[in-house]
Design an enzyme around this catalytic site. Structure first.
Site, short mmCIF file in Angstrom:
data_model
loop_
_atom_site.label_atom_id
_atom_site.label_comp_id
_atom_site.label_asym_id
_atom_site.label_seq_id
_atom_site.Cartn_x
_atom_site.Cartn_y
_atom_site.Cartn_z
N GLU A 76 -5.27 -1.33 -11.75
CA GLU A 76 -4.59 -1.25 -10.44
C GLU A 76 -3.57 -0.12 -10.42
OE1 GLU A 76 -4.15 -4.11 -7.72
OE2 GLU A 76 -5.85 -5.27 -8.41
N1 CAA Z 1 -0.65 3.29 2.44
C1 CAA Z 1 -1.24 4.01 3.44
N2 CAA Z 1 -1.65 5.30 3.28
C2 CAA Z 1 -1.46 5.85 2.05
C3 CAA Z 1 -0.86 5.16 0.99
C4 CAA Z 1 -0.44 3.83 1.23
N3 CAA Z 1 0.14 3.12 0.26
N4 CAA Z 1 -0.79 5.97 -0.07
C5 CAA Z 1 -1.33 7.13 0.29
N5 CAA Z 1 -1.74 7.05 1.59
C6 CAA Z 1 -2.33 8.12 2.40
C7 CAA Z 1 -1.39 9.33 2.43
O1 CAA Z 1 -0.46 9.20 3.48
C8 CAA Z 1 -2.36 10.46 2.65
O2 CAA Z 1 -2.70 10.51 4.01
P1 CAA Z 1 -2.81 11.95 4.78
O3 CAA Z 1 -3.83 12.74 4.02
O4 CAA Z 1 -3.24 11.56 6.15
O5 CAA Z 1 -1.45 12.56 4.69
C9 CAA Z 1 -3.62 10.00 1.90
O6 CAA Z 1 -3.51 8.58 1.76
C10 CAA Z 1 -3.74 10.61 0.53
O7 CAA Z 1 -2.59 10.25 -0.20
P2 CAA Z 1 -1.96 11.17 -1.29
O8 CAA Z 1 -1.80 12.55 -0.72
O9 CAA Z 1 -0.74 10.50 -1.83
O10 CAA Z 1 -3.13 11.19 -2.36
P3 CAA Z 1 -3.11 11.69 -3.87
O11 CAA Z 1 -4.51 11.97 -4.22
O12 CAA Z 1 -2.07 12.73 -4.09
O13 CAA Z 1 -2.55 10.41 -4.70
C11 CAA Z 1 -2.59 8.18 -5.58
C12 CAA Z 1 -2.92 9.13 -4.44
C13 CAA Z 1 -1.34 7.43 -5.23
C14 CAA Z 1 -2.41 8.85 -6.92
C15 CAA Z 1 -3.83 7.25 -5.61
O14 CAA Z 1 -4.97 8.00 -5.90
C16 CAA Z 1 -3.70 6.10 -6.57
O15 CAA Z 1 -3.05 5.10 -6.27
N6 CAA Z 1 -4.37 6.22 -7.72
C17 CAA Z 1 -4.52 5.10 -8.59
C18 CAA Z 1 -5.78 4.37 -8.25
C19 CAA Z 1 -5.74 2.93 -8.63
O16 CAA Z 1 -4.73 2.27 -8.54
N7 CAA Z 1 -6.89 2.44 -9.03
C20 CAA Z 1 -7.00 1.06 -9.35
C21 CAA Z 1 -8.39 0.59 -9.10
S1 CAA Z 1 -8.48 -1.11 -8.70
C22 CAA Z 1 -8.33 -1.97 -10.12
O17 CAA Z 1 -7.98 -1.48 -11.15
C23 CAA Z 1 -8.52 -3.42 -9.93
C24 CAA Z 1 -8.94 -4.24 -11.07
O18 CAA Z 1 -9.73 -3.90 -11.92
C25 CAA Z 1 -8.42 -5.61 -11.10
#
Ligand code: CAA
Length: 392
Positions: free
Chosen positions: A371
């Site tokens: 996550e």
């Molecule tokens: N809510 C709403 N919108 C969001 C948001 C949020 N929390 N976070 C980002 N966004 C939107 C941004 O506003 C942006 O929108 P615009 O392009 O319109 O401006 C868009 O999403 C892209 O966001 P970023 O520019 O921040 O994207 P990024 O690529 O720079 O980074 C990140 C994003 C935060 C690193 C994301 O990729 C991330 O969280 N990565 C980790 C992935 C993860 O947690 N994976 C887990 C998989 S599930 C799992 O593990 C479950 C399991 O097994 C139990």
């Protein structure tokens, strides 16, 4: 800050306490005795899943109109915590059921909610969430390769996902795929895939250090045809949906981590009261007593942070992204440090599989990885403070 908010409209804190007392009893009588065997076998515990379904634990935060308990997120995280104190794999059944249903809950149409949520709430269907790919873990957006191409009233999906928790046992899986490679964050869409859809199959199952009773698998999509009515939200809204889901699911993993830590602390404390060395219980020696004091302090600090994050989820607070990430960061790190110290308190016995703390230590590690790794949580928190750097 509200600390005494009612559990949910029409519910009271007393209702929540009664429910948690029942969960505690269930865990003590039916889950704790299974925990070591679940870890040893590495098989999904269908009996535990049935137990949770019979006791309405698979739809705690799903509104009553869709067959759930209509409980708050705060109640939900406390349920996950209680289960994780005894068995991290079992707690993941509840947490991933929530993770898998959240895309529908957050962005699904009324028809999709009516169609999917009641079966998820009752446990007739298990749910999963598929975002991660071979080269797209932390960089979930930039490196996503799975493609969904519109063809009339359906989409054709090609690609694969890995590390999908409960992917092999799930009946419905929310999958994120690129619909427009040129559109960046607006080029991803979300779909509900159903078990048995042609072209949708389960691949390799991972052999893991911990949470061994929770299957982690690869899912592949080979010309998989998904009807238009299974798309969640509008085309291009998928990435935002994925991120909004994580804001609400990270507290669930934080709760799992907290439960693991609390379970290990309780075991180590009881051991330190009974085990005698140099003429007195080892807990009375400052070296061990101070370790337990630090463990307890960390667990309670993590709990306060998590419960406040959960309240923010309930309130739809604007800073929920930050709080969810802080809760996951703190609880994951506390789980790792407290379980490591619990093994230390038990000494050689802690290292033996005859005692539960080594399993807890192995289970704790994943909470610093999935996550979103702890590094991604820090990135998310930092961006809420100082913003994201603009591309040069
Ligand atoms: N809510 C709403 N919108 C969001 C948001 C949020 N929390 N976070 C980002 N966004 C939107 C941004 O506003 C942006 O929108 P615009 O392009 O319109 O401006 C868009 O999403 C892209 O966001 P970023 O520019 O921040 O994207 P990024 O690529 O720079 O980074 C990140 C994003 C935060 C690193 C994301 O990729 C991330 O969280 N990565 C980790 C992935 C993860 O947690 N994976 C887990 C998989 S599930 C799992 O593990 C479950 C399991 O097994 C139990």
């Amino acid at each position: 800050m509200t600390t005494t908010a009612p559990v949910t409209a029409g519910h009271t804190n007393e209702d929540e306490e009664l429910m948690l007392a029942a969960v505690r009893q269930l865990v003590e009588e039916k889950v704790a005795p299974r925990a070591a065997a679940i870890d040893e076998s590495g098989e999904f515990p269908w009996d535990v899943k049935e137990l949770f379904a019979q006791n309405d634990l698979l739809g705690v935060p799903i509104p009553a109109e869709y067959g759930g308990l209509g409980g708050t997120f705060l109640t939900y995280v406390k349920v996950v915590e209680e289960i994780a104190k005894a068995c991290a794999s079992s707690s993941l059944i509840v947490a991933v059921q929530e993770l898998g249903m959240l895309p529908i809950m957050i962005a699904g149409s009324e028809a999709q909610k009516q169609r999917f949520l009641p079966k998820i709430a009752s446990g007739e269907h298990l749910a999963a969430y598929a975002l991660t790919e071979v080269s797209s873990g932390s960089d979930a957006l930039g490196s996503m390769k799975t493609r969904a191409v519109r063809d009339g009233d359906r989409y054709v999906l090609n690609g694969s996902k890995i590390w999908i928790t409960n992917g092999s046992v799930a009946d419905v899986v929310c999958v994120f795929a690129v619909t427009d490679p040129a559109a960046g964050s607006r080029g991803v869409s979300a779909f509900v895939l159903e078990k048995g859809m042609p072209g949708f199959s389960v691949g390799k199952k991972e052999k893991k250090m911990g949470i061994r009773g929770s299957p982690t698998v690869e899912l592949t999509f080979d010309g998989c045809e998904v009807p238009l009515e299974n798309r969640i939200g509008e085309e291009g809204e998928g990435f935002k949906i994925a991120m909004k889901v994580l804001d609400k699911s990270r507290p669930g993993i934080a709760a799992q981590a907290l439960g693991i830590a609390a379970g290990a602390l309780e075991y180590a404390t009881n051991y330190a009261k009974e085990r005698v060395a140099f003429g007195k219980p080892i807990g009375q020696h400052q070296g061990v007593g101070f370790m337990l004091a630090d463990m307890k302090t960390e667990v309670e600090a993590a709990r306060l942070l998590l419960y406040e994050a959960a309240r923010k989820c309930d309130a739809g607070a604007p800073d929920v992204t930050q709080w969810a990430a802080m809760a996951k960061l703190k609880c994951g790190d506390v789980a790792m440090s407290v379980t490591t110290d619990a093994v230390q308190v038990l000494g050689g016995f802690g290292y033996s599989t005859e005692y539960p703390v080594e399993r807890m230590m192995r289970d704790a590690k994943i909470t610093q990885i999935y996550e979103g790794t702890q590094q991604i949580q820090r990135l998310v928190i930092a961006r809420t403070l100082v913003g994201k750097a603009k591309a040069p």
